[in-house]
Design an enzyme around this catalytic site. Structure first.
Site, PDB file in Angstrom:
ATOM      1  N   ASP A 109      72.795  59.186  14.721  1.00 52.31           N
ATOM      2  CA  ASP A 109      71.898  59.498  15.830  1.00 52.31           C
ATOM      3  C   ASP A 109      72.257  58.645  17.051  1.00 52.31           C
ATOM      4  O   ASP A 109      72.839  57.564  16.907  1.00 52.31           O
ATOM      5  CB  ASP A 109      70.442  59.169  15.467  1.00 52.31           C
TER       6      ASP A 109
HETATM    7  N1  URA Z   1      70.093  58.951   8.808  1.00 48.93           N
HETATM    8  C1  URA Z   1      69.377  58.947   9.951  1.00 48.93           C
HETATM    9  O1  URA Z   1      68.180  59.126   9.935  1.00 48.93           O
HETATM   10  N2  URA Z   1      70.051  58.731  11.099  1.00 48.93           N
HETATM   11  C2  URA Z   1      71.353  58.496  11.158  1.00 48.93           C
HETATM   12  O2  URA Z   1      71.898  58.292  12.253  1.00 48.93           O
HETATM   13  C3  URA Z   1      72.080  58.519   9.967  1.00 48.93           C
HETATM   14  C4  URA Z   1      71.421  58.742   8.800  1.00 48.93           C
END
Ligand code: URA
Length: 241
Positions: A109
């Site tokens: 993310d």
């Molecule tokens: N899980 C998440 O919630 N975000 C990420 O960036 C990677 C795994």
């Protein structure tokens, strides 16, 4: 590709995204195209892809692409795609001096930090992301409060999210600091925002998240924003996972 097969130069240029067939003819007429270092201006020359070296303005077209494997310690505040319609910084902005078109293997993310692999090796990407290979990814999540054993057991056994039950995971509390706790979670699925949703499901929304490991790789030797090339043996190990 059959290296013996001949194709017309303008077709080759068009197929390699240099220009439309007509503009490719113009490039040839303008003397900007060379084959095996000789400028070619007559139309209709046939070349052997994979054997003859075609250049436009001295840039090699369709040569063998070098495979690149980059391990990045991503800071939060960067998105994992080549472009962003909102003008945010992308992880590619952090990788200088790599001319090949690399892309992230899976995504983190915008506000997640940590280990991100980038490559132009489509086969390895497919291999690592394929659910049947169950490649482990480890995350550290900072949460407010202190989850009890029951909550931790739910993470371990699997819990129900809107897109179905999660597979069993490894989950441990690694540190308590003030009112916050760091939980280490190892999963082998790759659903969208999975860690954040799992922590939310046990009542502890994530405040900070970083990926610390992918299979045997970690980013302990890299500061945030730094990257390095994988060694040949690391690449081999990934291919064997
Ligand atoms: N899980 C998440 O919630 N975000 C990420 O960036 C990677 C795994």
């Amino acid at each position: 590709m059959n290296d013996k097969k001949e194709v017309r130069l303008q077709k080759y240029l068009a197929e390699h995204g240099v220009a439309s067939r007509r503009s490719a003819e113009q490039l040839i007429q303008d003397g900007r195209v060379s084959v095996n270092k000789k400028v070619v201006q007559e139309m209709g020359l046939k070349i052997q892809p994979g054997k003859d070296q075609v250049r436009v303005d001295n840039q090699l077209i369709g040569g063998t692409v070098q495979l690149r494997y980059i391990l990045l310690n991503k800071p939060s505040g960067y998105i994992c795609s080549a472009q962003d319609d909102r003008g945010r910084r992308t992880v590619l902005d952090l990788i200088d001096g790599v001319s090949e078109r690399i892309y992230p293997v899976g995504r983190l993310d915008y506000d997640t930090a940590g280990l991100l692999l980038l490559t132009n090796d489509g086969a390895l990407t497919h291999h690592l992301l394929h659910p049947s290979h169950a490649v482990e990814k480890t995350y550290l999540a900072e949460i407010e409060g202190y989850p009890d054993n029951r909550a931790m057991e739910k993470l371990r056994r699997g819990l129900r999210l809107r897109d179905g039950w999660t597979a069993p995971a490894k989950a441990n509390i690694v540190r308590r600091k003030g009112t916050t706790t760091w939980v280490e979670l190892t999963i082998h699925e790759g659903r969208n925002r999975q860690v954040r949703r799992m922590m939310e499901a046990i009542g502890f929304p994530v405040q900070r998240l970083k990926r610390t490991k992918l299979a045997f790789l970690d980013v302990k030797d890299l500061r945030l924003g730094e990257w390095r090339e994988l060694s040949a043996s690391e690449v081999q190990r990934l291919k064997k996972l």
